[in-house]
Design a protein around this motif. Sequence first.
Motif, PDB file in Angstrom:
ATOM      1  N   ASP A 199      -9.045   1.932   6.898  1.00 16.19           N
ATOM      2  CA  ASP A 199     -10.697   2.172   6.656  1.00 16.19           C
ATOM      3  C   ASP A 199     -10.824   3.431   5.976  1.00 16.19           C
ATOM      4  O   ASP A 199     -11.698   4.189   6.211  1.00 16.19           O
ATOM      5  N   MET A 200      -9.947   3.673   5.057  1.00 19.12           N
ATOM      6  CA  MET A 200      -9.941   4.961   4.017  1.00 19.12           C
ATOM      7  C   MET A 200     -11.376   4.693   3.391  1.00 19.12           C
ATOM      8  O   MET A 200     -11.936   5.761   3.419  1.00 19.12           O
ATOM      9  N   GLY A 215      -4.386   3.339   4.002  1.00 16.75           N
ATOM     10  CA  GLY A 215      -4.729   2.964   5.295  1.00 16.75           C
ATOM     11  C   GLY A 215      -5.455   1.680   5.574  1.00 16.75           C
ATOM     12  O   GLY A 215      -5.361   0.505   4.456  1.00 16.75           O
ATOM     13  N   LYS A 248       0.862  -1.103  -0.053  1.00  9.94           N
ATOM     14  CA  LYS A 248       0.000   0.056  -0.197  1.00  9.94           C
ATOM     15  C   LYS A 248       0.732   1.158   0.007  1.00  9.94           C
ATOM     16  O   LYS A 248       0.580   2.141  -0.796  1.00  9.94           O
ATOM     17  N   SER A 268      -2.439   7.324   6.477  1.00  7.61           N
ATOM     18  CA  SER A 268      -2.774   7.176   7.776  1.00  7.61           C
ATOM     19  C   SER A 268      -2.298   6.200   9.005  1.00  7.61           C
ATOM     20  O   SER A 268      -2.264   6.789   9.937  1.00  7.61           O
ATOM     21  N   GLN A 318      -7.390  13.428   9.592  1.00  4.48           N
ATOM     22  CA  GLN A 318      -7.378  12.729   8.335  1.00  4.48           C
ATOM     23  C   GLN A 318      -8.284  13.428   7.154  1.00  4.48           C
ATOM     24  O   GLN A 318      -7.540  13.521   5.900  1.00  4.48           O
TER      25      GLN A 318
HETATM   26  O1   DC Z   1      -0.287   0.763   7.525  1.00  9.74           O
HETATM   27  P1   DC Z   1       0.569   0.795   9.097  1.00  9.74           P
HETATM   28  O2   DC Z   1       1.380  -0.504   9.149  1.00  9.74           O
HETATM   29  O3   DC Z   1       1.665   2.007   9.002  1.00  9.74           O
HETATM   30  O4   DC Z   1      -0.582   1.103  10.382  1.00  9.74           O
HETATM   31  C1   DC Z   1       0.026   1.129  11.753  1.00  9.74           C
HETATM   32  C2   DC Z   1      -1.330   0.411  12.381  1.00  9.74           C
HETATM   33  O5   DC Z   1      -2.080   1.487  12.381  1.00  9.74           O
HETATM   34  C3   DC Z   1      -1.532  -0.895  12.101  1.00  9.74           C
HETATM   35  O6   DC Z   1      -1.682  -1.860  13.086  1.00  9.74           O
HETATM   36  C4   DC Z   1      -3.058  -0.710  11.422  1.00  9.74           C
HETATM   37  C5   DC Z   1      -3.466   0.969  12.008  1.00  9.74           C
HETATM   38  N1   DC Z   1      -4.020   1.602  10.869  1.00  9.74           N
HETATM   39  C6   DC Z   1      -5.629   1.626  11.324  1.00  9.74           C
HETATM   40  O7   DC Z   1      -6.139   1.066  12.135  1.00  9.74           O
HETATM   41  N2   DC Z   1      -6.162   2.420  10.506  1.00  9.74           N
HETATM   42  C7   DC Z   1      -5.761   2.878   9.272  1.00  9.74           C
HETATM   43  N3   DC Z   1      -6.457   3.914   8.536  1.00  9.74           N
HETATM   44  C8   DC Z   1      -4.266   3.123   9.265  1.00  9.74           C
HETATM   45  C9   DC Z   1      -3.512   2.242  10.393  1.00  9.74           C
END
Ligand code: DC
Length: 228
Positions: free
Chosen positions: A135-136, A133, A20, A38, A120
Amino acid sequence: MSDTSTIPVITVDGPSGSGKGTISQILATKLGYHLLDSGALYRLTALSVIKNNLDIDDVDAISKAALELDVVFEPQAEGEQKVLLNGEDVGVQLRLDETSAMASKVAAIPQVREALLIRQKQFRQAPGLVADGRDMGTVVFPDAEHKVFLTASPEIRAERRHKQLIEKGVNANIRHLLKSIIDRDERDRTRTVAPLVPAEGAFVVDSSDLSIDEVVQQILDFIGVSEA
Ligand code: DC
């Protein structure tokens, strides 16, 4: 806040290591759009928790930390971003395994998600946004024009994360990474708030056997942009 609802958003959701981050950076650069990472906001909140020794059960203190994050994203070449927390470059700290594990925990707290919501949405600026992310497409930008859900097998994702960490000069053990990826997936998928699921109508891409260019091309085809 002015009406931003007509500004195009492409959401790219999926588990960590699905590609991603890289794919979103490339898309944002190609389209000349802004980028929202995010996950970095959850990682920054986690870093605040660690640095300030906050108790994981102290929801009020953690939500306050999320709300008051003093963060600057400085765009760099190739769509990369420098992340400054209270003026300190925390790029490497954000990617540490300890931070990842804590990020997954703080991301399960509804008040933290709520605190990060407005921040966000503020990334939606002309000429457009690529939002990366979990939940975008489902929660933060449900009205997005194009929604993508990227996946890859846990083994491939562990290998990718390992390579990424080594490149950043961080020591990492691949078996440990695989275990923490599986644990984190489980938490992200089964949490009650904003669980990791494809948005309705999302274009689902399994990147396990695809090159970065192939994934980017599939997404550009999906959104109807021919490469310049
Ligand atoms: O994508 P990432 O690995 O950098 O995300 C870090 C943590 O944040 C991962 O455990 C999921 C959470 N996260 C989330 O719950 N909602 C998002 N929009 C982005 C990340």
